[in-house]
Design a protein around this motif. Structure first.
Motif, PDB file in Angstrom:
ATOM      1  N   UNK A  83     -29.138 -36.930  25.253  1.00  0.00           N
ATOM      2  CA  UNK A  83     -30.239 -37.607  24.596  1.00  0.00           C
ATOM      3  C   UNK A  83     -30.074 -37.670  23.084  1.00  0.00           C
ATOM      4  N   UNK A  84     -29.090 -36.967  22.536  1.00  0.00           N
ATOM      5  CA  UNK A  84     -28.792 -37.145  21.115  1.00  0.00           C
ATOM      6  C   UNK A  84     -28.372 -38.582  20.822  1.00  0.00           C
ATOM      7  N   UNK A  85     -27.761 -39.226  21.800  1.00  0.00           N
ATOM      8  CA  UNK A  85     -27.390 -40.636  21.639  1.00  0.00           C
ATOM      9  C   UNK A  85     -28.634 -41.483  21.436  1.00  0.00           C
ATOM     10  N   UNK A  86     -29.633 -41.282  22.292  1.00  0.00           N
ATOM     11  CA  UNK A  86     -30.880 -42.028  22.157  1.00  0.00           C
ATOM     12  C   UNK A  86     -31.630 -41.701  20.876  1.00  0.00           C
ATOM     13  N   UNK A  87     -31.619 -40.436  20.493  1.00  0.00           N
ATOM     14  CA  UNK A  87     -32.303 -40.048  19.261  1.00  0.00           C
ATOM     15  C   UNK A  87     -31.640 -40.669  18.037  1.00  0.00           C
ATOM     16  N   UNK A  88     -30.310 -40.802  18.093  1.00  0.00           N
ATOM     17  CA  UNK A  88     -29.613 -41.481  16.999  1.00  0.00           C
ATOM     18  C   UNK A  88     -30.096 -42.929  16.897  1.00  0.00           C
ATOM     19  N   UNK A  89     -30.205 -43.615  18.037  1.00  0.00           N
ATOM     20  CA  UNK A  89     -30.673 -45.007  18.033  1.00  0.00           C
ATOM     21  C   UNK A  89     -32.096 -45.087  17.469  1.00  0.00           C
ATOM     22  N   UNK A  90     -32.972 -44.194  17.896  1.00  0.00           N
ATOM     23  CA  UNK A  90     -34.347 -44.186  17.401  1.00  0.00           C
ATOM     24  C   UNK A  90     -34.366 -43.993  15.886  1.00  0.00           C
ATOM     25  N   UNK A  91     -33.518 -43.102  15.398  1.00  0.00           N
ATOM     26  CA  UNK A  91     -33.469 -42.847  13.950  1.00  0.00           C
ATOM     27  C   UNK A  91     -33.053 -44.110  13.189  1.00  0.00           C
ATOM     28  N   UNK A  92     -32.062 -44.828  13.705  1.00  0.00           N
ATOM     29  CA  UNK A  92     -31.621 -46.052  13.028  1.00  0.00           C
ATOM     30  C   UNK A  92     -32.694 -47.139  13.111  1.00  0.00           C
ATOM     31  N   UNK A  93     -33.409 -47.202  14.238  1.00  0.00           N
ATOM     32  CA  UNK A  93     -34.500 -48.176  14.360  1.00  0.00           C
ATOM     33  C   UNK A  93     -35.625 -47.853  13.379  1.00  0.00           C
ATOM     34  N   UNK A  94     -35.808 -46.554  13.118  1.00  0.00           N
ATOM     35  CA  UNK A  94     -36.808 -46.148  12.141  1.00  0.00           C
ATOM     36  C   UNK A  94     -36.504 -46.687  10.756  1.00  0.00           C
ATOM     37  N   UNK A  95     -35.241 -46.767  10.420  1.00  0.00           N
ATOM     38  CA  UNK A  95     -34.863 -47.343   9.113  1.00  0.00           C
ATOM     39  C   UNK A  95     -35.287 -48.812   9.040  1.00  0.00           C
ATOM     40  N   UNK A  96     -35.091 -49.555  10.139  1.00  0.00           N
ATOM     41  CA  UNK A  96     -35.513 -50.959  10.161  1.00  0.00           C
ATOM     42  C   UNK A  96     -37.035 -51.072  10.156  1.00  0.00           C
ATOM     43  N   UNK A  97     -37.692 -50.157  10.861  1.00  0.00           N
ATOM     44  CA  UNK A  97     -39.164 -50.185  10.907  1.00  0.00           C
ATOM     45  C   UNK A  97     -39.752 -50.048   9.511  1.00  0.00           C
ATOM     46  N   UNK A  98     -39.205 -49.151   8.723  1.00  0.00           N
ATOM     47  CA  UNK A  98     -39.727 -48.950   7.367  1.00  0.00           C
ATOM     48  C   UNK A  98     -39.516 -50.177   6.494  1.00  0.00           C
ATOM     49  N   UNK A  99     -38.544 -51.019   6.869  1.00  0.00           N
ATOM     50  CA  UNK A  99     -38.296 -52.254   6.117  1.00  0.00           C
ATOM     51  C   UNK A  99     -39.014 -53.454   6.736  1.00  0.00           C
ATOM     52  N   UNK A 100     -39.776 -53.205   7.807  1.00  0.00           N
ATOM     53  CA  UNK A 100     -40.529 -54.287   8.437  1.00  0.00           C
ATOM     54  C   UNK A 100     -39.678 -55.230   9.265  1.00  0.00           C
ATOM     55  N   UNK A 141     -31.697 -42.879  29.483  1.00  0.00           N
ATOM     56  CA  UNK A 141     -32.397 -43.076  28.216  1.00  0.00           C
ATOM     57  C   UNK A 141     -33.191 -44.365  28.216  1.00  0.00           C
ATOM     58  N   UNK A 142     -32.666 -45.389  28.910  1.00  0.00           N
ATOM     59  CA  UNK A 142     -33.382 -46.653  29.004  1.00  0.00           C
ATOM     60  C   UNK A 142     -34.759 -46.447  29.629  1.00  0.00           C
ATOM     61  N   UNK A 143     -34.849 -45.557  30.604  1.00  0.00           N
ATOM     62  CA  UNK A 143     -36.095 -45.358  31.337  1.00  0.00           C
ATOM     63  C   UNK A 143     -37.028 -44.348  30.682  1.00  0.00           C
ATOM     64  N   UNK A 144     -36.500 -43.381  29.942  1.00  0.00           N
ATOM     65  CA  UNK A 144     -37.316 -42.254  29.501  1.00  0.00           C
ATOM     66  C   UNK A 144     -37.571 -42.185  28.000  1.00  0.00           C
ATOM     67  N   UNK A 145     -36.713 -42.776  27.185  1.00  0.00           N
ATOM     68  CA  UNK A 145     -36.819 -42.572  25.741  1.00  0.00           C
ATOM     69  C   UNK A 145     -37.933 -43.433  25.146  1.00  0.00           C
ATOM     70  N   UNK A 146     -38.792 -42.811  24.357  1.00  0.00           N
ATOM     71  CA  UNK A 146     -39.861 -43.522  23.672  1.00  0.00           C
ATOM     72  C   UNK A 146     -39.289 -44.171  22.409  1.00  0.00           C
ATOM     73  N   UNK A 147     -39.425 -45.485  22.307  1.00  0.00           N
ATOM     74  CA  UNK A 147     -38.851 -46.224  21.181  1.00  0.00           C
ATOM     75  C   UNK A 147     -39.907 -46.489  20.117  1.00  0.00           C
ATOM     76  N   UNK A 148     -39.487 -46.673  18.855  1.00  0.00           N
ATOM     77  CA  UNK A 148     -40.436 -47.011  17.791  1.00  0.00           C
ATOM     78  C   UNK A 148     -41.141 -48.338  18.092  1.00  0.00           C
ATOM     79  N   UNK A 149     -42.292 -48.544  17.455  1.00  0.00           N
ATOM     80  CA  UNK A 149     -43.084 -49.733  17.780  1.00  0.00           C
ATOM     81  C   UNK A 149     -42.534 -51.028  17.196  1.00  0.00           C
ATOM     82  N   UNK A 150     -41.408 -50.967  16.499  1.00  0.00           N
ATOM     83  CA  UNK A 150     -40.767 -52.211  16.048  1.00  0.00           C
ATOM     84  C   UNK A 150     -39.687 -52.677  17.017  1.00  0.00           C
ATOM     85  N   UNK A 151     -39.510 -51.956  18.132  1.00  0.00           N
ATOM     86  CA  UNK A 151     -38.498 -52.320  19.129  1.00  0.00           C
ATOM     87  C   UNK A 151     -39.204 -52.847  20.372  1.00  0.00           C
ATOM     88  N   UNK A 152     -38.875 -54.066  20.752  1.00  0.00           N
ATOM     89  CA  UNK A 152     -39.480 -54.716  21.907  1.00  0.00           C
ATOM     90  C   UNK A 152     -38.419 -54.920  22.978  1.00  0.00           C
TER      91      UNK A 152
END
Length: 421
Positions: free
Chosen positions: A66-83, A99-110
């Motif tokens: 799940x570190x793989x998924x957390x890395x993706x979430x962290x990078x998405x967070x950078x985009x979220x802060x930039x809108x 991870x596709x089924x269980x990982x909670x993604x930031x609200x800027x990812x659809x």
């Protein structure tokens, strides 16, 4: 309006076979897919893109870290802060991923749903984004046929994970054709699954961006995503964004003129110099070197691939150990002397040629060799076995093909050794 189209990221994709080489740049290779993705996010922020689309295979199958998924979430967070919103389509590898089924993604990812194709309307940009995720890895239905009709007054973008017609090197998932895609009338098709960079400019602009980072020797050359610029409902430009951190390259060296091991090594050295001089946009290179040609040096090279690789690795190190790594070296030369010329000799070598020519038809002879050879081969590491097809043939008991492969090199080696004395 600008957006990034990427696909086939395969985050943390494991690299197979590296344990066979103590000199492999394991740290660089292990993090290459992450580093390439981070570069892509950096570029998205620099370009201030309006959104990003990911057309499948973000992950690499049933990869449980799940570190793989957390890395993706962290990078998405950078985009979220930039809108910057991200629109994600699940491909065949994502359908296998926990991870596709269980990982909670930031609200800027659809994430596009798997049940049916549907449309997301990005009103701020007058974009209609159509897509459908894979529910099952082996999705062989024609998903494109179910995509919504053209949305008038919008720039229509279709996201699809597909082999498309003519891509026999990839599993035939969600098959469709260029004609069928163009019939939808969408201005742009953001495709994934095929790892090569391909652009079709016709009634629709149809694009495979290729994968972000080459992971092995079958994925050579520059890798990255595309930056798409549009105005109204017109696609103005599609520009490559190269974000790979290491580049794979197949280096074929013609040693037809080489008379000796040293001559062949010198030819490889010249080829290495040229590759480094040509550059790889400043990236380190992972090279597979293949010696080719009907060469007088064929016999001198026989059975010495490991030694030759060590010599070539030394040449590469002299060029800069952080710039070039020799992934593998293969000798695919053929003898300069023909079998008929050897047969004209009246000595032990011509007798040996006759014996070896008859051996594949002698069941008794092959059966006498097999137990000892298999006992030897079964002690070797798995990576070594996979790297040499000849050893796999011994394991399977196919000595006839092995003799056919080995005979020319062995005879050439003995002939050159005899001439040297």
């Amino acid at each position: 309006m600008k957006f990034i189209h990427t696909a086939d990221i395969h985050l943390d994709s494991p690299l197979v076979g590296l344990s066979a080489y103590q000199d492999a740049p394991a740290d660089l290779l292990r993090t290459a897919t992450r580093d390439a993705f981070t570069r892509l996010i950096d570029d998205a922020l620099t370009e201030s893109v309006d959104f990003m689309v990911i057309s499948g295979d973000l992950y690499d199958g049933n990869w449980k870290d799940f570190n793989t998924g957390l890395f993706f979430v962290r990078e998405m967070g950078r985009l979220r802060r930039a809108g910057i919103p991200v629109y994600l389509l699940l491909g065949n590898h994502d359908a296998e991923s926990e991870m596709t089924r269980k990982l909670q993604l930031p609200d800027n990812v659809f994430v596009f749903e798997t049940r049916k194709a549907h449309t997301l309307y990005l009103e701020a940009h007058k974009v209609a984004l159509h897509g459908r995720s894979f529910k099952d890895a082996a999705t062989t239905d024609n998903l494109a046929a179910t995509y919504p009709a053209y949305a008038e007054g919008y720039l229509n973008i279709g996201m699809l994970h597909t082999a498309l017609e003519g891509n026999a090197a990839h599993a035939n998932y969600a098959p469709t054709s260029i004609a069928e895609l163009e019939a939808k009338g969408y201005e742009y098709w953001a495709l994934g699954h095929v790892h090569e960079h391909v652009i079709h400019r016709g009634k629709s602009t149809i694009v495979f961006p290729g994968n972000l980072q080459g992971r092995h020797i079958r994925e050579t050359g520059p890798r990255g995503a595309v930056l798409v610029t549009a105005e109204g409902n017109e696609i103005r430009s599609v520009d490559r964004m190269l974000v790979d951190v290491l580049r794979w390259h197949a280096l074929d060296v013609d040693v037809t003129e080489a008379d000796s091991f040293g001559d062949a090594l010198a030819a490889v050295g010249r080829a290495l110099d040229q590759v480094v001089a040509d550059g790889a946009d400043g990236r380190p290179l992972a090279l597979r070197v293949t010696l080719q040609g009907a060469s007088p040096a064929h016999g001198a090279l026989f059975g010495l691939e490991a030694q030759l690789r060590a010599e070539v690795l030394a040449l590469a190190t002299a060029l800069g150990s952080d710039r070039v790594w020799i992934e593998k070296l293969k000798v695919r030369t053929t003898p300069a002397r023909t079998a008929s010329r050897l047969a004209e000799r009246s000595d032990a070598l011509s007798d040996l040629q006759t014996l070896l020519a008859e051996a594949p038809q002698s069941t008794e002879f092959l059966d006498s060799l097999l137990p000892d050879l298999q006992a030897m081969v079964n002690k070797l590491p798995l990576d070594v076995l996979k790297s040499m097809p000849e050893l796999e043939r011994i394991r399977s008991g196919d000595l006839s093909a092995l003799l056919d492969d080995v005979t020319p090199g062995l005879l050439a080696h003995l002939a050159s050794a005899g001439e040297a004395r």
